[in-house]
Design a protein around this motif. Sequence first.
Motif, PDB file in Angstrom:
ATOM      1  N   ILE A  80     -57.395  -4.239 -33.781  1.00 39.93           N
ATOM      2  CA  ILE A  80     -58.503  -4.654 -33.818  1.00 39.93           C
ATOM      3  C   ILE A  80     -58.971  -4.128 -33.404  1.00 39.93           C
ATOM      4  CG2 ILE A  80     -60.311  -6.508 -34.242  1.00 39.93           C
ATOM      5  CD1 ILE A  80     -59.303  -5.395 -37.366  1.00 39.93           C
ATOM      6  N   ARG A  81     -58.589  -4.642 -31.312  1.00 36.89           N
ATOM      7  CA  ARG A  81     -59.183  -4.351 -30.228  1.00 36.89           C
ATOM      8  C   ARG A  81     -59.872  -3.180 -30.239  1.00 36.89           C
ATOM      9  NH1 ARG A  81     -55.697  -8.839 -29.391  1.00 36.89           N
ATOM     10  NH2 ARG A  81     -54.432  -7.519 -28.571  1.00 36.89           N
ATOM     11  N   ARG A  82     -58.694  -2.042 -30.329  1.00 35.38           N
ATOM     12  CA  ARG A  82     -59.057  -0.222 -29.938  1.00 35.38           C
ATOM     13  C   ARG A  82     -60.227  -0.184 -31.060  1.00 35.38           C
ATOM     14  NH1 ARG A  82     -52.966   1.855 -30.319  1.00 35.38           N
ATOM     15  NH2 ARG A  82     -52.058   0.541 -28.550  1.00 35.38           N
ATOM     16  N   MET A  83     -60.180  -0.613 -32.192  1.00 33.83           N
ATOM     17  CA  MET A  83     -61.773  -0.101 -32.804  1.00 33.83           C
ATOM     18  C   MET A  83     -62.823  -0.984 -32.385  1.00 33.83           C
ATOM     19  SD  MET A  83     -58.815  -1.011 -36.824  1.00 33.83           S
ATOM     20  CE  MET A  83     -60.713  -0.867 -37.209  1.00 33.83           C
ATOM     21  N   HIS A  84     -63.202  -1.987 -32.174  1.00 30.30           N
ATOM     22  CA  HIS A  84     -64.554  -2.627 -31.593  1.00 30.30           C
ATOM     23  C   HIS A  84     -63.904  -2.806 -29.989  1.00 30.30           C
ATOM     24  CE1 HIS A  84     -65.505  -3.240 -36.494  1.00 30.30           C
ATOM     25  NE2 HIS A  84     -64.279  -3.474 -36.125  1.00 30.30           N
ATOM     26  N   LYS A  85     -64.444  -2.085 -29.737  1.00 27.82           N
ATOM     27  CA  LYS A  85     -64.170  -2.017 -28.195  1.00 27.82           C
ATOM     28  C   LYS A  85     -65.214  -2.557 -27.069  1.00 27.82           C
ATOM     29  CE  LYS A  85     -61.193   1.806 -27.331  1.00 27.82           C
ATOM     30  NZ  LYS A  85     -61.088   3.075 -27.471  1.00 27.82           N
ATOM     31  N   LYS A  86     -66.768  -2.858 -28.268  1.00 32.82           N
ATOM     32  CA  LYS A  86     -67.645  -3.324 -27.241  1.00 32.82           C
ATOM     33  C   LYS A  86     -67.638  -5.027 -27.622  1.00 32.82           C
ATOM     34  CE  LYS A  86     -70.868   0.002 -28.156  1.00 32.82           C
ATOM     35  NZ  LYS A  86     -71.728   0.718 -28.441  1.00 32.82           N
ATOM     36  N   GLY A  87     -68.258  -5.947 -26.251  1.00 32.74           N
ATOM     37  CA  GLY A  87     -68.093  -7.134 -26.762  1.00 32.74           C
ATOM     38  C   GLY A  87     -66.917  -8.439 -26.342  1.00 32.74           C
ATOM     39  N   SER A  88     -66.273  -7.697 -25.651  1.00 29.39           N
ATOM     40  CA  SER A  88     -65.061  -8.210 -25.579  1.00 29.39           C
ATOM     41  C   SER A  88     -65.563 -10.459 -24.594  1.00 29.39           C
ATOM     42  CB  SER A  88     -63.920  -7.668 -24.933  1.00 29.39           C
ATOM     43  OG  SER A  88     -64.653  -7.345 -23.445  1.00 29.39           O
ATOM     44  N   GLY A  89     -66.354 -10.134 -24.208  1.00 31.08           N
ATOM     45  CA  GLY A  89     -66.971 -11.576 -23.546  1.00 31.08           C
ATOM     46  C   GLY A  89     -66.797 -12.523 -24.657  1.00 31.08           C
ATOM     47  N   HIS A  90     -67.495 -11.956 -26.182  1.00 31.44           N
ATOM     48  CA  HIS A  90     -68.283 -12.558 -26.609  1.00 31.44           C
ATOM     49  C   HIS A  90     -67.329 -12.591 -27.960  1.00 31.44           C
ATOM     50  CE1 HIS A  90     -72.572 -13.645 -24.438  1.00 31.44           C
ATOM     51  NE2 HIS A  90     -71.296 -13.850 -24.094  1.00 31.44           N
ATOM     52  N   ARG A  91     -66.926 -11.918 -28.103  1.00 35.52           N
ATOM     53  CA  ARG A  91     -66.328 -11.308 -29.824  1.00 35.52           C
ATOM     54  C   ARG A  91     -65.119 -12.270 -29.463  1.00 35.52           C
ATOM     55  NH1 ARG A  91     -62.926  -6.159 -28.867  1.00 35.52           N
ATOM     56  NH2 ARG A  91     -61.637  -7.321 -27.524  1.00 35.52           N
ATOM     57  N   SER A  92     -65.487 -12.667 -31.420  1.00 35.66           N
ATOM     58  CA  SER A  92     -63.486 -13.108 -31.779  1.00 35.66           C
ATOM     59  C   SER A  92     -63.308 -12.570 -32.476  1.00 35.66           C
ATOM     60  CB  SER A  92     -63.954 -14.993 -32.425  1.00 35.66           C
ATOM     61  OG  SER A  92     -63.945 -15.619 -32.976  1.00 35.66           O
ATOM     62  N   ILE A  93     -61.734 -12.810 -32.530  1.00 35.93           N
ATOM     63  CA  ILE A  93     -60.755 -11.899 -33.205  1.00 35.93           C
ATOM     64  C   ILE A  93     -60.340 -12.950 -34.414  1.00 35.93           C
ATOM     65  CG2 ILE A  93     -59.656 -10.425 -33.872  1.00 35.93           C
ATOM     66  CD1 ILE A  93     -60.151  -8.719 -31.845  1.00 35.93           C
ATOM     67  N   LEU A  94     -60.195 -12.665 -35.943  1.00 35.96           N
ATOM     68  CA  LEU A  94     -59.185 -13.424 -36.505  1.00 35.96           C
ATOM     69  C   LEU A  94     -58.480 -12.804 -37.155  1.00 35.96           C
ATOM     70  CD1 LEU A  94     -62.677 -15.424 -36.041  1.00 35.96           C
ATOM     71  CD2 LEU A  94     -61.881 -16.549 -38.084  1.00 35.96           C
ATOM     72  N   ARG A  95     -57.286 -13.097 -37.523  1.00 35.36           N
ATOM     73  CA  ARG A  95     -56.410 -11.873 -37.982  1.00 35.36           C
ATOM     74  C   ARG A  95     -55.267 -13.257 -38.484  1.00 35.36           C
ATOM     75  NH1 ARG A  95     -55.766 -11.916 -32.613  1.00 35.36           N
ATOM     76  NH2 ARG A  95     -53.852 -11.517 -31.926  1.00 35.36           N
ATOM     77  N   ILE A  96     -54.682 -12.522 -40.442  1.00 34.28           N
ATOM     78  CA  ILE A  96     -53.695 -12.763 -41.160  1.00 34.28           C
ATOM     79  C   ILE A  96     -52.557 -12.049 -40.294  1.00 34.28           C
ATOM     80  CG2 ILE A  96     -55.116 -14.156 -42.149  1.00 34.28           C
ATOM     81  CD1 ILE A  96     -53.745 -12.302 -44.090  1.00 34.28           C
ATOM     82  N   GLY A  97     -51.287 -12.427 -40.336  1.00 38.14           N
ATOM     83  CA  GLY A  97     -49.853 -11.913 -40.570  1.00 38.14           C
ATOM     84  C   GLY A  97     -49.778 -11.702 -41.650  1.00 38.14           C
ATOM     85  N   PRO A  98     -48.511 -11.534 -42.392  1.00 37.01           N
ATOM     86  CA  PRO A  98     -47.383 -11.611 -43.582  1.00 37.01           C
ATOM     87  C   PRO A  98     -47.542 -12.464 -44.708  1.00 37.01           C
ATOM     88  CG  PRO A  98     -46.186 -10.440 -41.469  1.00 37.01           C
ATOM     89  CD  PRO A  98     -47.567 -11.344 -40.795  1.00 37.01           C
ATOM     90  N   ALA A  99     -47.485 -14.337 -43.737  1.00 39.98           N
ATOM     91  CA  ALA A  99     -47.561 -14.529 -44.303  1.00 39.98           C
ATOM     92  C   ALA A  99     -48.516 -15.089 -44.883  1.00 39.98           C
ATOM     93  CB  ALA A  99     -47.214 -15.893 -43.208  1.00 39.98           C
TER      94      ALA A  99
END
Length: 578
Positions: free
Chosen positions: A146-165
Amino acid sequence: MIREEFRVLLVDASNGRGKIVLLDGRNEVAGGSGLAALLYNKYGQPELDWDDPSQPLIFAIGPLTGYFPLMSKTVFAFKSGYHNEYTESHAGGRLALSLRFSDLDGLVIRGCADRQSCLSISAHSLELQDVEFMAGMDSESTGRLIRRMHKKGSGHRSILRIGPAGEAGLAMACVNVDTFRHFGRMGGGAALGAKNIKAIIIHGDSDFTIPAGKAYPRLYKDVYARVTATDMMRKYHNLGTPANLEKLNAISSLPWENLRKTSDSAIAGITGKVFADEALLKNGACSGCPVGCIHVGFIREKMARDNRYHFHQVSYDYEPIFALGTMLGVVKPFDILRILDEMEKSCLDAMSGGVALAWAAEATEKGFISRKETLVDLRFGDGKGFREAARYLGRGGNEFYRLLGQGTLKAAAVYGGEEFGCVLGQEMAGYATGELFFAAQTLGFRHSHLDTGAYGYDQKVSEKDVGKAVDFLINDEPARVFLTSMVACLFARSVYKEDLLAECLESVGFSTLAGQVGETAEHIRRLRWQVRAKTGFKPENFSIPKRFYNIRTWKGQVDADYLDSLKNEYGRRIVELM
């Protein structure tokens, strides 16, 4: 110019479209927990199951988010797969500030994507991306891509993700927020998984206006001084919450080996100081917080693919050390961190997962289950075995683990051993402090130790006065609910008293709300319980397993009659509120 209306983004996951709506109610519900309840009342489907596509997932921040220190949390509200009722989970990280910098008070997601998808939200755009290639991918790999796909705005950007569970729909599945924080409890990961949402990115690429004049900056400096000059820095930044391990062990209130005991001399190997001396890599902080309570440890692994050593960063605090350490009889810091790392990769709540594996270890000892179900040998103290089991549990490795991942008591109902399942509404938090805590967590709104101050009350009060104890719970709740409507970190509750909150609200322009903090807090408290009641909550649906009646704390043997009376009276008072 302060906007009294809530600005909420509604997203339809079935087609990737969204719209902004403005909603009244600021002075009635403030934000956060109150706003989430308001939004579920408006968009929720209380009569339908938790995984129905029309059920909303709700994210909400508060009126002081971005304006004052430690207003750094986000409320995630949803109908839980754990009990099919309305609930909340809270998390820090960058998410709250990212929503503020996107000019949003709330986000509501309805519908279901056709395939695994990533929802990308900025102040000016909305995109639903097909990421089916991420299906089954662990949290670490998902975050990296996800960080590679969305490189801009890393200072303000928030990333939520789930896993296999979460993809497997496990009721213990959590949501990873910015790597080191989580919407941990009540199955938020499964709620996202049910909508085929693998990840959400909030870019936070806009700005917001700071109030003009001298009053706000003067007050900000005062609040900043309070939160950094008090013992918060020492207590939460230095050793952090793991310092509680020794203290609770000393008063026979720390669960060991599936709560078969509440104290053990082996605590010497996993104190907060030992973790800091041996395993601490760095401290981190949520956006908008000067305290820095996030403790990031490390593990070193030799990888078979290249025969080289690789380092993993793993954040730890009191709860995972209890759940994956003392509860399992594991007393080596790096063994605990390795078990935690497995749960992080699958996005499985460490507290629920650890307590579930503790039940499985005792069930194995007593012959209710065997290696046929667990696939590995489970013995208290065997870190390697629990690490392998954590991998199976987080991925639903077989029928047994898929059932256990829905809740310890659901597995016990099939295999036996319900009497020693350590479940208080959900798998217990790490405080075996006594009767009031057990009753309060069983019936608390989030089944969380932070719903009330019961664990503190148990440590201070030895008398067995049911009315006085339940009065404490009822009187304590509104102030906490108002803080979670701000949305403040509850570590700051000793600083953000009602008078200071009113002053803060006044300084940024919410004058009406500032003048009615107490009344609004009570309204929010009742509204939340009323919303949950619509989804089926009844106190009599929740029981306390026998294990909790058979332990000793600093006050002596748990008093069964007192515990039952507390639960019954607290349940009656909650129904009155509803």
